[in-house]
Design a protein around this motif. Structure first.
Motif, PDB file in Angstrom:
ATOM      1  N   VAL A   1      54.215   5.821  58.745  1.00  0.00           N
ATOM      2  CA  VAL A   1      55.065   6.742  59.502  1.00  0.00           C
ATOM      3  C   VAL A   1      54.699   8.171  59.098  1.00  0.00           C
ATOM      4  O   VAL A   1      54.602   8.480  57.901  1.00  0.00           O
ATOM      5  CB  VAL A   1      56.557   6.475  59.237  1.00  0.00           C
ATOM      6  N   VAL A   2      54.490   9.017  60.117  1.00  0.00           N
ATOM      7  CA  VAL A   2      54.167  10.428  59.870  1.00  0.00           C
ATOM      8  C   VAL A   2      55.100  11.272  60.725  1.00  0.00           C
ATOM      9  O   VAL A   2      55.281  10.990  61.921  1.00  0.00           O
ATOM     10  CB  VAL A   2      52.696  10.740  60.209  1.00  0.00           C
TER      11      VAL A   2
ATOM     12  N   TYR B   1      54.847   8.186  55.090  1.00  0.00           N
ATOM     13  CA  TYR B   1      55.448   6.991  54.480  1.00  0.00           C
ATOM     14  C   TYR B   1      54.615   5.774  54.884  1.00  0.00           C
ATOM     15  O   TYR B   1      54.262   5.617  56.065  1.00  0.00           O
ATOM     16  CB  TYR B   1      56.888   6.812  54.962  1.00  0.00           C
ATOM     17  N   PRO B   2      54.261   4.935  53.918  1.00  0.00           N
ATOM     18  CA  PRO B   2      54.552   5.001  52.479  1.00  0.00           C
ATOM     19  C   PRO B   2      53.631   5.993  51.767  1.00  0.00           C
ATOM     20  O   PRO B   2      52.569   6.332  52.279  1.00  0.00           O
ATOM     21  CB  PRO B   2      54.284   3.563  52.024  1.00  0.00           C
TER      22      PRO B   2
ATOM     23  N   GLY C   1      45.784   3.377  66.806  1.00  0.00           N
ATOM     24  CA  GLY C   1      45.569   2.111  66.123  1.00  0.00           C
ATOM     25  C   GLY C   1      44.710   2.285  64.887  1.00  0.00           C
ATOM     26  O   GLY C   1      44.788   1.496  63.945  1.00  0.00           O
ATOM     27  N   LYS C   2      43.873   3.312  64.890  1.00  0.00           N
ATOM     28  CA  LYS C   2      43.032   3.626  63.734  1.00  0.00           C
ATOM     29  C   LYS C   2      43.511   4.896  63.057  1.00  0.00           C
ATOM     30  O   LYS C   2      43.612   4.968  61.838  1.00  0.00           O
ATOM     31  CB  LYS C   2      41.586   3.772  64.177  1.00  0.00           C
ATOM     32  N   TYR C   3      43.773   5.929  63.856  1.00  0.00           N
ATOM     33  CA  TYR C   3      44.231   7.214  63.345  1.00  0.00           C
ATOM     34  C   TYR C   3      45.558   7.593  63.971  1.00  0.00           C
ATOM     35  O   TYR C   3      45.946   7.068  65.021  1.00  0.00           O
ATOM     36  CB  TYR C   3      43.223   8.333  63.649  1.00  0.00           C
ATOM     37  N   ILE C   4      46.197   8.569  63.337  1.00  0.00           N
ATOM     38  CA  ILE C   4      47.285   9.318  63.950  1.00  0.00           C
ATOM     39  C   ILE C   4      46.735  10.694  64.276  1.00  0.00           C
ATOM     40  O   ILE C   4      46.136  11.356  63.417  1.00  0.00           O
ATOM     41  CB  ILE C   4      48.506   9.413  63.022  1.00  0.00           C
TER      42      ILE C   4
ATOM     43  N   LYS D   1      45.855   6.790  56.506  1.00  0.00           N
ATOM     44  CA  LYS D   1      46.244   6.357  55.169  1.00  0.00           C
ATOM     45  C   LYS D   1      46.720   7.533  54.318  1.00  0.00           C
ATOM     46  O   LYS D   1      46.372   7.664  53.141  1.00  0.00           O
ATOM     47  CB  LYS D   1      45.099   5.631  54.480  1.00  0.00           C
ATOM     48  N   GLY D   2      47.474   8.419  54.942  1.00  0.00           N
ATOM     49  CA  GLY D   2      48.087   9.526  54.216  1.00  0.00           C
ATOM     50  C   GLY D   2      47.219  10.754  54.078  1.00  0.00           C
ATOM     51  O   GLY D   2      47.699  11.803  53.648  1.00  0.00           O
TER      52      GLY D   2
END
Length: 982
Positions: free
Chosen positions: A172-173, A184-185, A207-210, A227-228
């Motif tokens: 979640v971003v 998150y996380p 699906g791969k990036y935001i 991944k953050g």
């Protein structure tokens, strides 16, 4: 899709001469979607398209929009569509109400916490596996899904103004004002300050990036989150005067920018953005499982693009409606198209350059024929080349032309078919060169066009098409009334059907195997070999229409364009495939087509459509999400059992087909009932079966495309109808067990009763013998003989004779009664009278008896136990009257009642008390067993019969309480109602 989509989207601006966009179709209001305002869309895991509008949420399967009802709502408008990891659909309206779909209903996900209720603006939300994340302008709420909307945590940025939140799986971003970002996380879950600041951004997940970027008219760099990790990319290169609404993702490699004036395909890394869907206020783009792109607008409804490979080129944008009549491929780069208004254009499909030919306004282009030797193009408007807009020759060549081996021009026109000399030679108006062509000499005529011009004319008749054979030895001409084959060696043959009927062709084509294909306007396609028709394709065996416009060949397959569709025919197998449906072009009206080495070119009423032909559709599978079965209002699971009295079942099913929805059919078979497959049309989604017989059933059902392109997996739903409980194995086993048990108990009881009854019979016969014995005992016989002796001494011979006669009669009757347990009352009275007469003779004058009968029936009709009364009379005589001094009296009364016979035996003897005293003093006297025999005999009769014998003994007294004798009351039931075979 012809019935489903019926108009074309692309509206090109004047001056956009070289613009090309994918072929797109539009749903119109109110024919399909009942609104033009669409906020959001979603394609779910099952294949459905979900559309969020100002009139609610709709689910689409390719054929119909189904509105999803609310359980409770403050407004119909919904947006913010998304699905959680379990596949549940969520949405929200503009009154901060969140909904999820359960049992085909939008269930209100109430927030009871006042902190959420008091928020003025809810920006957005995301639904993950465990949480609902709700973003307001001020706070980010983490809500536990499992514990019923309980707020787990609240994460608030330092500055107010959360503008976007998105998820990528469980990641979640969220983005807040002045560059604050939430992930998150993370090792430490909190808002983090970043160096890049945006006023208003939107984020999306591929699906791969935001991805995230500025909306509106700002062109700041975009960023990605994976991944953050946050990474900046280049700004997208869209003009600054274009207002950006939203971002969308249709795959990992396809990101879209939705704007006020169209949708751009965006390369996030390079920032390059290319306009794909122009001229609409686009709110969202999704891609279905079959590869169709769905484009929603804010004010103009919904569009669908079957493929980005289907390019629509506007050849004549300034001429109004770009209706193309003919198209011909010249080489890999160049095609020539002609319009219905007589415009002719050379088009380069690589660089999109066009060359418009300067021709006077005339009727539509009838044909385009390329001569590869002289590199010129023949049309009904004249002759042109590929380099100059000025025609080589302006001439009306009618319907079709070919060139013979001397380069003469054979023309099929509106009123005749004739030969002209080489139009590219130096003497274009001279007589054609007929040297070495006997056919021309045969048909040579004078004064056709101008004085002195001699040309061959084959027929003065309207012709529609002409075709030179691949051997160049002959040619065919399709006339309005027949099909002719002309041989240059001077022979003519009329090609007709097998029944010698006329074959009226519209278009002609020769295959590589030298089959002549003749397309007609109302009879389909004829296949001709050696001037004989060998096969015909028509509506009855697979063609969409019998009106054939044009024919081509590629890789041994025949391509046929009719006024309904473009199809491929395999001549060997006879299989026909619908190409327009296969490539999502079913809504097009195709006037002509050409087979480019790598592409399919279509001359349509909307312009030139070019498809990158790839040999296979995107996805040949039809999604068939599920089958629902109901019985008596209850949903069933697979392998359910229906009771025998509730043996009705209904099936509901819904296959999803977007490429050619009206070509969808179902085939089904209820195994256990049907032996053959049955077919249902696409608009039927229910099957009902009533009063099914007991047994096992399995519904087999499959969705398929009638063109043989697509099909679903074979679905199966098995169930059983139980037998009635009385036919169930357990019930049969139970009843069998009970029956056997009852039978066994009955047998045991019957056997026991039989043995008991047999024992009773034996005892009864024994008691009868005792009764006989009591009547024939030696003491009685001695007394009778002693009486006889006394009478003889007194010389009373007459009385002796009577006595002996009575005695012999008694003995005889007693023996006769020995084999009967029941006898008539008359026989019993007769026996009793004989016995009493003997006793009377014994007592001489002192003994008197009287028998009184009071009956309704005859004494012969009343049945009583045999030898029952004599022992009572014997006891009265022996124990009551024998020891009495004086007159001895015995009275026997028979009184009939409703239930039986009452017998009263009364004597005036000494009574039972005095008799017992006498018997005690005379203990050595042989014991009389008459009393015992009576009791046992009555007991046996009472055990054998339901009707019971009753008897009572009374002592009689006078006024002074002195004994005056004994009275016996005996009740004998009616044995004629209950006979037992004794």
């Amino acid at each position: 899709m012809k019935q489903l989509f019926f108009t074309v989207l692309i509206t090109l601006l004047i001056g956009q001469i070289n613009a090309q966009y994918p072929y797109t179709q539009k749903f119109t209001f109110p024919a399909q979607l009942p609104t033009q305002v669409i906020y959001d869309m979603l394609s779910d895991n099952k294949g459905y398209i979900w559309v969020a509008t100002d009139k609610g949420l709709f689910r689409f399967n390719g054929r119909a929009f189904v509105k999803i009802p609310f359980d409770n709502t403050s407004m119909q408008s919904v947006s913010y569509l998304q699905k959680d990891p379990e596949g549940n659909i969520w949405c929200m309206n503009f009154y901060k109400e969140l909904f999820t779909i359960k049992n085909d209903t939008l269930r209100n996900y109430y927030f009871n916490d006042k902190r959420i209720v008091n928020e003025s603006v809810i920006v957005n939300y995301v639904a993950t596996k465990k949480h609902i994340w709700l973003a307001s302008l001020e706070n980010l709420y983490q809500i536990d899904k499992a514990t019923g909307k309980t707020i787990k945590r609240i994460y608030s940025p330092e500055y107010l103004g959360i503008t976007s939140i998105v998820k990528n799986g469980e990641e979640v971003v969220a983005y807040g004002a002045k560059g604050w970002i939430f992930k998150y996380p993370a090792e430490k879950v909190e808002w983090i300050k970043t160096p890049f600041k945006y006023n208003d951004i939107r984020m999306m997940s591929s699906g791969k990036y935001i991805y995230g970027a500025q909306i509106g008219k700002m062109r700041l760099p975009a960023f990605t989150v994976q991944k953050g990790r946050v990474k900046l990319t280049k700004p997208f290169n869209i003009p600054e005067d274009i207002l950006v609404f939203h971002f969308a993702s249709t795959s990992e490699n396809e990101q879209w920018i939705c704007t006020q004036t169209g949708a751009y395909l965006w390369n996030v890394e390079t920032g390059n953005a290319r306009l794909i869907f122009p001229n609409q206020s686009i709110t969202d783009i999704v891609k279905d499982y079959q590869g169709n792109y769905w484009i929603s607008t804010l004010d103009n409804g919904l569009f669908v693009c079957p493929s980005l490979n289907n390019k629509l080129y506007s050849i004549n944008p300034g001429s109004g409606f770009d209706n193309l009549a003919k198209v011909t491929t010249i080489n890999k780069d160049t095609v020539v198209v002609g319009s219905t208004k007589g415009l002719l254009t050379t088009f380069n499909i690589q660089n999109e350059n066009k060359l418009h030919y300067k021709l006077p306004i005339a009727t539509e282009i009838q044909f385009i024929t390329y001569d590869s030797v002289d590199k010129v193009i023949f049309t009904n408007r004249g002759i042109i080349n590929l380099q100059s807009p000025n025609p080589i020759l302006v001439e009306d060549y009618g319907k079709s032309v070919i060139r013979d081996f001397r380069k003469n021009l054979i023309v099929a026109s509106y009123n005749r078919t004739y030969v002209l000399n080489n139009p590219l030679g130096s003497h274009i108006n001279e007589t054609p060169d007929t040297t070495g062509i006997p056919l021309y000499s045969h048909y040579m005529k004078n004064n056709i066009f101008r004085p002195g011009l001699r040309i061959p004319v084959f027929r003065n008749a309207r012709s529609t098409n002409i075709l030179l054979s691949k051997t160049k030895k002959y040619f065919w001409i399709a006339y309005y009334d027949d099909l002719y084959r002309y041989c240059f060696s001077d022979s003519t043959f009329v090609v007709r059907k097998n029944n010698n009927q006329k074959l009226i062709a519209r278009t002609l084509y020769e295959t590589n195997d030298h089959y002549l294909l003749a397309g007609t306007s109302n009879e389909g396609l004829y296949v001709i070999q050696n001037d004989k028709v060998i096969k015909r394709f028509h509506v009855g065996n697979g063609l969409k229409s019998n009106n054939v416009k044009s024919i081509k060949e590629r890789n041994g397959k025949i391509w046929v364009n009719t006024d309904e569709s473009l199809q491929i025919i395999d001549l060997k197998s006879g299989i026909i495939t619908n190409l327009l449906d296969e490539y999502g072009l079913g809504g097009l009206t195709v006037n002509d087509f050409s087979l480019h080495p790598e592409k399919l070119l279509l001359a349509t009423t909307s312009g030139l459509v070019i498809n990158d032909y790839r040999g296979k559709p995107v996805n040949e599978i039809i999604n068939f999400p599920s089958i629902k079965a109901l019985s008596n209002g209850l949903e069933l699971s697979i392998n359910s059992s229906l009771s025998a009295d509730k043996n009705n079942i209904s099936f509901f099913f819904d296959a999803i087909q977007y490429k050619s929805p009206t070509n969808l059919n179902y085939r089904y078979k209820l195994v256990g009932l049907d032996t053959a497959w049955k077919v249902l049309s696409y608009n039927i989604g229910t099957l009902n079966f009533y009063r099914l017989s007991p047994g096992n059933y399995d519904l087999k059902i499959q969705a398929y495309d009638i063109n043989g392109i697509y099909e679903s997996e074979l679905k199966s739903f098995s169930f059983k109808v139980l037998r009635p409980f009385w036919q169930q194995w357990w019930f049969i086993l139970l009843i069998t067990g009970i029956s056997l048990g009852i039978g066994y108990i009955f047998l045991k009881f019957w056997s026991k009763r039989l043995m008991l009854r047999q024992g009773l019979k034996e005892r009864l016969f024994k008691s009868q013998l005792v009764a006989i014995r009591s009547q024939m005992n030696p003491h009685f016989i001695y007394n009778v003989l002693n009486t006889v002796q006394g009478l003889l001494y007194d010389n009373r011979k007459t009385e002796v004779g009577n006595l002996l006669g009575n005695f012999s009669d008694l003995m005889r009757k007693t023996l006769q009664s020995s084999d009967k347990q029941l006898q008539s009352l008359r026989e019993e009275i007769e026996n009793l009278t004989l016995y009493l007469e003997l006793e009377k003779a014994r007592f001489d004058k002192d003994f008197e008896y009287k028998i009184e009968i009071n009956l309704q029936d005859d004494v012969a009709d009343l049945i009583i136990p045999s030898m029952l009364l004599q022992p009572f009379a014997e006891n009265a005589v022996k124990h009551g009257l024998m020891h009495k001094a004086g007159k001895k009296e015995l009275t026997i009364k028979f009184i009939q009642s409703l239930d039986g016979l009452d017998v009263y035996i009364e004597d005036n003897g000494i009574g039972r008390k005095q008799s017992m005293q006498i018997n005690q003093r005379n203990k050595n006297k042989p014991q009389s067993f008459a009393t015992k025999a009576i009791a046992e005999r009555i007991e046996l009769f009472n055990r054998l019969y339901k009707l019971k014998i009753r008897h009572d003994v009374f002592d009689r007294f006078d006024e002074l309480n002195n004994s005056t004798g004994t009275a016996i009351h005996l009740f004998i039931p009616k044995y004629d109602k209950e006979r037992i075979n004794l």
